[in-house]
Scaffold this motif. Sequence first.
Motif, short mmCIF file in Angstrom:
data_model
loop_
_atom_site.label_atom_id
_atom_site.label_comp_id
_atom_site.label_asym_id
_atom_site.label_seq_id
_atom_site.Cartn_x
_atom_site.Cartn_y
_atom_site.Cartn_z
N UNK A 307 44.35 38.58 39.28
CA UNK A 307 42.91 38.63 39.44
C UNK A 307 42.44 37.94 40.70
N UNK A 308 41.12 37.92 40.88
CA UNK A 308 40.50 37.32 42.06
C UNK A 308 39.50 36.28 41.61
N UNK A 309 39.72 35.03 42.03
CA UNK A 309 38.84 33.91 41.67
C UNK A 309 37.65 33.87 42.61
N UNK A 341 35.54 26.98 38.58
CA UNK A 341 34.30 27.13 37.83
C UNK A 341 33.68 28.50 37.97
N UNK A 342 34.21 29.31 38.90
CA UNK A 342 33.66 30.65 39.10
C UNK A 342 34.35 31.69 38.23
N UNK A 343 33.78 32.90 38.23
CA UNK A 343 34.36 34.00 37.47
C UNK A 343 35.67 34.46 38.09
N UNK A 344 36.53 35.04 37.25
CA UNK A 344 37.76 35.67 37.72
C UNK A 344 37.62 37.17 37.48
N UNK A 345 37.64 37.95 38.56
CA UNK A 345 37.54 39.41 38.44
C UNK A 345 38.92 39.96 38.11
N UNK A 355 44.76 41.45 43.07
CA UNK A 355 44.36 40.60 44.19
C UNK A 355 43.21 41.27 44.92
N UNK A 356 42.69 40.61 45.95
CA UNK A 356 41.51 41.10 46.66
C UNK A 356 41.72 42.48 47.26
N UNK A 376 35.03 43.69 35.18
CA UNK A 376 35.49 42.94 34.03
C UNK A 376 35.92 41.57 34.52
N UNK A 377 35.31 40.53 33.96
CA UNK A 377 35.55 39.17 34.45
C UNK A 377 35.96 38.25 33.31
#
Length: 400
Positions: A307-309, A341-345, A355-356, A376-377
């Motif tokens: 995923x992407x943080x 603390x952010x969403x993970x896509x 990954x990105x 979806x996160x």
Amino acid sequence: MNKAILAASIVVAAVAIFFVYSQFIDLDFGDGGVPIIKDFVQVSENGKGRADLDDSAFQIGQVSTVQASSSELSLPDLFAKVEKSVVQITDSDETNPLDSRLGSGFVYDTNGHIITNYHVVNGGGRLDVTFLDGTVYRATLIGSDPFTDLAVLYVEDVPREKLVPLPLGNSSNIRVGEQVAAIGNPFGLSGSMSAGIVSGVGRLIPTQEAGGFSIPDVIQTDAPINPGNSGGPLLNMRGEVIGINSAIFSTTGQFAGVGFAIPSDTMTKVVPSLITTGSFKHPWLGVSGRDMTPGIADRLNLEEPRGFLVMEVVAGSPAEQAGIRGGNQEVVIDGVPVMLGGDVIISIDDRTVRKIDDILVYLQRDKEVGDELKLTILRDGREMNVTAVLAARPSQQESP
């Protein structure tokens, strides 16, 4: 962290990406030797721009008049088939010859449109196009896109028999190991061919500027690419353009076995807009962050590093409007500062995000400005869906 990007940080130790145009006198890739993407350039030194041309200049002519071969060609036959379509491009600075540039390009249609790299023609000098027979025509830059390093030149009053467009292939179908050929003007040596294979696909390379964005879905090749090759076609063995030669990885500025080409699928999508409007609007989400690593996954108690943080969300962006959250807690993981603390896509439109690159390639290939994007996160350990409406990517001047 640049707040306007949707890209992961790329760190290359002792290696640089060089965009391979050639300077007329000094071929040393020292200070000033690498082209810098600064602005959307629409007017050249000769005084002509889009506003000075007739509307016919912005009409797309017949494309792909050279039919792709039904079978693979030998290298000599391939060269004979396409050589008339490849041109030399000069961006001449009459006040400082050291700042003049030389690159390559190829005929896109029968209406005098030539495709090349943006970094070849963004010097603001006098633009000239030289055909195989040595005839030279003054050119006007009518469209450019620093985000994909593409540009379109327009040449007037060229005899129809000189305008032999090359067919654009489907770059999404190429496979690692396929034989390819690059044609261009390395070091000003016109009509040169080099051969190799597709070494990799789906690469991500940074633009020189353009707000810190990266170019996705790039083709990697070991076909020798040198200064002056920029803007020339990368061809499959059937005579189809599958990419436009743009950059190399090197410690010296000279070819070291790793070259990059912007894929033909990107050209197919971007070039028509450059001709008709002068620019291209890229779909944009408005987040920045890092690809998931084992260390970050362990800290977040994830089962796998996928995923992407999201670490930052651009104010007013589609991501902010959709409720995507950025990080709020800076920590050091494996020696690298990370904002947690952010969403993970983890997926977009039900496509897995590893990954990105997966996000960038999907936006480039399949999305337009105004399209909806379902994300979806993972947030605080819970999976949830949000929908964003993609906006146009801001230029560097408009970025926060």
